[in-house]
Scaffold this active site. Structure first.
Site, PDB file in Angstrom:
ATOM      1  CG  LEU A 182      -3.462  -1.908  -2.242  1.00 31.00           C
ATOM      2  CD1 LEU A 182      -4.748  -1.541  -2.968  1.00 31.00           C
ATOM      3  CD2 LEU A 182      -3.615  -1.717  -0.748  1.00 31.00           C
ATOM      4  CG  ASP A 183      -2.073  -8.223   0.990  1.00 32.39           C
ATOM      5  OD1 ASP A 183      -0.866  -7.978   0.836  1.00 32.39           O
ATOM      6  OD2 ASP A 183      -2.609  -8.376   2.103  1.00 32.39           O
ATOM      7  NE  ARG A 184      -2.645 -13.528  -6.286  1.00 30.63           N
ATOM      8  CZ  ARG A 184      -2.117 -13.801  -7.487  1.00 30.63           C
ATOM      9  NH1 ARG A 184      -2.851 -13.661  -8.579  1.00 30.63           N
ATOM     10  NH2 ARG A 184      -0.876 -14.243  -7.599  1.00 30.63           N
TER      11      ARG A 184
ATOM     12  NE  ARG B 158      -4.361 -11.130   4.610  1.00 30.28           N
ATOM     13  CZ  ARG B 158      -3.618 -11.795   3.699  1.00 30.28           C
ATOM     14  NH1 ARG B 158      -2.810 -11.123   2.898  1.00 30.28           N
ATOM     15  NH2 ARG B 158      -3.699 -13.099   3.619  1.00 30.28           N
TER      16      ARG B 158
END
Length: 274
Positions: free
Chosen positions: A121-123, A209
């Protein structure tokens, strides 16, 4: 868990958060910056991982001091094959080279867990994640992810309105030229934004995104793919949450489903825009 609480006086209005932590804790700026990036600072009870965040007069800055036996991670499920967690925003999944920040895999190992990352997962993205606990489980789950058999559901807030209440985004991502496919469902129309439930069918890097930025409805708070110089809606991070994950258990060979509740900062954003 111990906490130190500071209230911002008028003379420090507009100062950076890492400056405030360094000042109050008598720390070098680089150490204060790392504390913020690692997720140990709250501003008005919301976790902030951006050292450049400007504080305001009256803000309550909370520094969390975690004992060795404690963790910022919440374990939702654990057996000898898998561990499922609820990841707070601001934590990286796995450190790549010298990437800064608090890493989930390192924290799990510090807790004595033998784990293998099988997805990321992205930060800034919060929510549910699964880790394998042995090499057999790792190989099985990685193949499930590659074969797109793992089902994932995200909750997100995007800028603007969408033409349809339900739809699908499919085709090549302009940035990477990779095929991507995401189904979406409008949950609620907000002021200048839309609350969505998202069902990615492929697992491209930054897929959600990129796809929504590509159609002119970027994820609120996305600093990388948000092309508007002055965002209409301000939010500290990208408004994206991994709400649910479904996968076949590597050993039991049964479908399992886990969910992570929407975090407080995202709830407050939705309430503010309602």
């Amino acid at each position: 868990m111990n906490k130190k609480i500071f209230t911002i006086p008028p003379e420090l209005n507009g100062k950076r958060l890492d400056y405030i932590i360094g000042l109050f804790m008598d720390l070098p700026r680089k150490d204060a910056k790392k504390i913020v990036e690692d997720g140990f600072v709250l501003v008005n009870n919301l976790r902030v991982t951006f050292p450049s965040r400007k504080v305001k007069k009256g803000d309550k800055v909370i520094l969390i001091e975690i004992e060795k036996s404690e963790s910022v991670l919440k374990i939702l499920y654990e057996d000898r094959s898998v561990i499922v967690i609820d990841k707070p925003p601001g934590l990286i999944t796995q450190r790549i080279n010298s990437e800064a920040g608090y890493a989930v895999d390192e924290e799990l190992r510090r807790m004595g867990k033998n784990i293998y990352p099988v997805h990321r997962l992205d930060r800034e993205t919060s929510g549910v994640m699964v880790f394998a606990c042995n090499t057999n489980a790792r190989d099985f789950l990685m193949n499930e992810f590659r074969s797109h058999r793992v089902k994932k559901i995200y909750i997100g807030v995007v800028e603007g309105k969408l033409d349809k209440d339900k739809g699908v985004l499919r085709g090549k991502i302009q940035k990477t030229k990779e095929y991507a496919e995401t189904y979406y469902e409008v949950l609620k129309e907000l002021k200048g934004a839309t609350l969505l439930k998202l069902f990615p069918r492929t697992g491209r890097t930054h897929q959600l995104r990129l796809q929504f930025a590509q159609i002119g409805n970027p994820i609120v708070g996305d600093k990388k793919y948000y092309k508007i110089k002055k965002p209409v809606i301000l939010f500290e991070r990208q408004a994206l949450h991994s709400y649910a994950i479904e996968f076949i258990h590597p050993e039991k060979k049964e479908w399992m489903r886990f969910t992570a509740p929407i975090p407080l900062d995202l709830k407050r954003l939705i309430e503010r825009l309602t």
